[in-house]
Design a protein around this motif. Structure first.
Motif, PDB file in Angstrom:
ATOM      1  N   LYS A  27      45.373  94.398   5.530  1.00 34.85           N
ATOM      2  CA  LYS A  27      45.627  94.244   4.099  1.00 34.85           C
ATOM      3  C   LYS A  27      44.747  93.151   3.506  1.00 34.85           C
ATOM      4  CE  LYS A  27      50.377  95.866   3.988  1.00 34.85           C
ATOM      5  NZ  LYS A  27      51.745  95.516   3.602  1.00 34.85           N
ATOM      6  N   ASP A  28      44.579  92.058   4.233  1.00 37.43           N
ATOM      7  CA  ASP A  28      43.699  90.978   3.759  1.00 37.43           C
ATOM      8  C   ASP A  28      42.261  91.470   3.614  1.00 37.43           C
ATOM      9  OD1 ASP A  28      45.828  89.202   3.679  1.00 37.43           O
ATOM     10  OD2 ASP A  28      45.317  88.243   5.594  1.00 37.43           O
ATOM     11  N   LEU A  29      41.796  92.274   4.582  1.00 37.95           N
ATOM     12  CA  LEU A  29      40.440  92.830   4.501  1.00 37.95           C
ATOM     13  C   LEU A  29      40.289  93.729   3.273  1.00 37.95           C
ATOM     14  CD1 LEU A  29      39.711  93.806   8.217  1.00 37.95           C
ATOM     15  CD2 LEU A  29      38.427  92.170   6.838  1.00 37.95           C
ATOM     16  N   ILE A  30      41.275  94.558   3.034  1.00 37.84           N
ATOM     17  CA  ILE A  30      41.233  95.454   1.874  1.00 37.84           C
ATOM     18  C   ILE A  30      41.200  94.645   0.587  1.00 37.84           C
ATOM     19  CG2 ILE A  30      42.589  97.154   0.564  1.00 37.84           C
ATOM     20  CD1 ILE A  30      43.537  98.198   3.394  1.00 37.84           C
ATOM     21  N   ARG A  31      42.044  93.647   0.507  1.00 41.28           N
ATOM     22  CA  ARG A  31      42.099  92.827  -0.716  1.00 41.28           C
ATOM     23  C   ARG A  31      40.837  91.998  -0.916  1.00 41.28           C
ATOM     24  NH1 ARG A  31      48.027  92.134   0.932  1.00 41.28           N
ATOM     25  NH2 ARG A  31      49.057  93.528  -0.527  1.00 41.28           N
ATOM     26  N   ALA A  32      40.160  91.632   0.157  1.00 43.81           N
ATOM     27  CA  ALA A  32      38.934  90.829   0.056  1.00 43.81           C
ATOM     28  C   ALA A  32      37.705  91.686  -0.260  1.00 43.81           C
ATOM     29  CB  ALA A  32      38.711  90.064   1.358  1.00 43.81           C
ATOM     30  N   HIS A  38      40.585 103.751  -4.489  1.00 50.17           N
ATOM     31  CA  HIS A  38      41.255 104.194  -3.270  1.00 50.17           C
ATOM     32  C   HIS A  38      40.286 104.824  -2.260  1.00 50.17           C
ATOM     33  CE1 HIS A  38      44.812 105.726  -1.027  1.00 50.17           C
ATOM     34  NE2 HIS A  38      43.930 106.622  -0.657  1.00 50.17           N
ATOM     35  N   MET A  39      39.578 105.861  -2.674  1.00 51.29           N
ATOM     36  CA  MET A  39      38.723 106.579  -1.724  1.00 51.29           C
ATOM     37  C   MET A  39      37.507 105.762  -1.295  1.00 51.29           C
ATOM     38  SD  MET A  39      40.411 109.103  -0.798  1.00 51.29           S
ATOM     39  CE  MET A  39      39.190 109.814   0.295  1.00 51.29           C
ATOM     40  N   GLY A  43      36.840 105.130   2.658  1.00 52.93           N
ATOM     41  CA  GLY A  43      35.521 105.354   3.259  1.00 52.93           C
ATOM     42  C   GLY A  43      34.979 104.112   3.931  1.00 52.93           C
ATOM     43  N   TRP A  44      35.174 102.972   3.304  1.00 53.99           N
ATOM     44  CA  TRP A  44      34.713 101.702   3.860  1.00 53.99           C
ATOM     45  C   TRP A  44      35.434 101.377   5.174  1.00 53.99           C
ATOM     46  CZ3 TRP A  44      37.684  97.007   3.806  1.00 53.99           C
ATOM     47  CH2 TRP A  44      36.980  95.883   4.213  1.00 53.99           C
ATOM     48  N   LEU A  45      36.740 101.568   5.208  1.00 49.56           N
ATOM     49  CA  LEU A  45      37.477 101.320   6.452  1.00 49.56           C
ATOM     50  C   LEU A  45      37.018 102.254   7.563  1.00 49.56           C
ATOM     51  CD1 LEU A  45      41.120 100.719   5.149  1.00 49.56           C
ATOM     52  CD2 LEU A  45      39.614  99.036   6.217  1.00 49.56           C
ATOM     53  N   LYS A  46      36.711 103.482   7.192  1.00 56.61           N
ATOM     54  CA  LYS A  46      36.262 104.461   8.190  1.00 56.61           C
ATOM     55  C   LYS A  46      34.876 104.105   8.722  1.00 56.61           C
ATOM     56  CE  LYS A  46      36.926 108.819   7.100  1.00 56.61           C
ATOM     57  NZ  LYS A  46      37.039 110.054   6.293  1.00 56.61           N
ATOM     58  N   THR A  47      33.940 103.785   7.843  1.00 55.67           N
ATOM     59  CA  THR A  47      32.561 103.531   8.298  1.00 55.67           C
ATOM     60  C   THR A  47      32.372 102.136   8.877  1.00 55.67           C
ATOM     61  OG1 THR A  47      31.859 102.899   6.066  1.00 55.67           O
ATOM     62  CG2 THR A  47      31.529 105.183   6.698  1.00 55.67           C
ATOM     63  N   GLY A  54      43.443 109.254   8.230  1.00 52.41           N
ATOM     64  CA  GLY A  54      44.873 109.069   7.961  1.00 52.41           C
ATOM     65  C   GLY A  54      45.302 107.613   8.001  1.00 52.41           C
ATOM     66  N   HIS A  55      44.796 106.877   8.982  1.00 51.25           N
ATOM     67  CA  HIS A  55      45.147 105.463   9.100  1.00 51.25           C
ATOM     68  C   HIS A  55      44.569 104.665   7.940  1.00 51.25           C
ATOM     69  CE1 HIS A  55      45.962 105.795  13.700  1.00 51.25           C
ATOM     70  NE2 HIS A  55      46.996 106.166  12.977  1.00 51.25           N
ATOM     71  N   ALA A  56      43.303 104.921   7.615  1.00 49.25           N
ATOM     72  CA  ALA A  56      42.676 104.217   6.496  1.00 49.25           C
ATOM     73  C   ALA A  56      43.406 104.527   5.194  1.00 49.25           C
ATOM     74  CB  ALA A  56      41.197 104.606   6.400  1.00 49.25           C
ATOM     75  N   ASN A  57      43.719 105.782   4.983  1.00 51.53           N
ATOM     76  CA  ASN A  57      44.413 106.201   3.767  1.00 51.53           C
ATOM     77  C   ASN A  57      45.781 105.524   3.664  1.00 51.53           C
ATOM     78  OD1 ASN A  57      44.433 107.971   1.406  1.00 51.53           O
ATOM     79  ND2 ASN A  57      46.121 108.986   2.458  1.00 51.53           N
ATOM     80  N   ALA A  58      46.511 105.456   4.756  1.00 46.53           N
ATOM     81  CA  ALA A  58      47.835 104.826   4.752  1.00 46.53           C
ATOM     82  C   ALA A  58      47.737 103.343   4.406  1.00 46.53           C
ATOM     83  CB  ALA A  58      48.515 105.015   6.105  1.00 46.53           C
ATOM     84  N   LEU A  59      46.781 102.658   5.003  1.00 43.89           N
ATOM     85  CA  LEU A  59      46.612 101.229   4.721  1.00 43.89           C
ATOM     86  C   LEU A  59      46.251 100.979   3.268  1.00 43.89           C
ATOM     87  CD1 LEU A  59      44.684 100.045   7.898  1.00 43.89           C
ATOM     88  CD2 LEU A  59      46.886  99.170   7.112  1.00 43.89           C
ATOM     89  N   VAL A  60      45.314 101.747   2.750  1.00 41.19           N
ATOM     90  CA  VAL A  60      44.882 101.569   1.362  1.00 41.19           C
ATOM     91  C   VAL A  60      46.023 101.913   0.406  1.00 41.19           C
ATOM     92  CG1 VAL A  60      43.294 102.390  -0.436  1.00 41.19           C
ATOM     93  CG2 VAL A  60      42.437 101.895   1.867  1.00 41.19           C
TER      94      VAL A  60
END
Length: 70
Positions: A27-32, A38-39, A43-47, A54-60
């Protein structure tokens, strides 16, 4: 008996186990991230971090929803 976790948070135990980071750290990584859509974040979490879709989508989804309620 406690009610089972539903929605995006139901993925959290497997995310922590598979990728070795606590959910708070994700969550900290997403917020930073400079990304806000959303998408783009998915994509960033995946690459950049190797998460599955599914995991990236759930976290976001969970993180953005949490931030909207603050």
């Amino acid at each position: 008996m406690p009610e089972p976790v539903k929605g995006p948070a139901s993925y959290f135990p497997s995310i922590e186990q598979k990728y070795g980071r606590p959910i708070a750290e994700w969550k900290d990584l997403i917020r930073a991230s400079p990304l806000t859509k959303h998408m783009e974040l998915v994509g960033w979490l995946k690459t950049e971090h190797g998460l599955g879709h599914g995991h990236a989508n759930a976290l976001v989804a969970h993180t953005l929803a949490e931030d909207r309620t603050k």
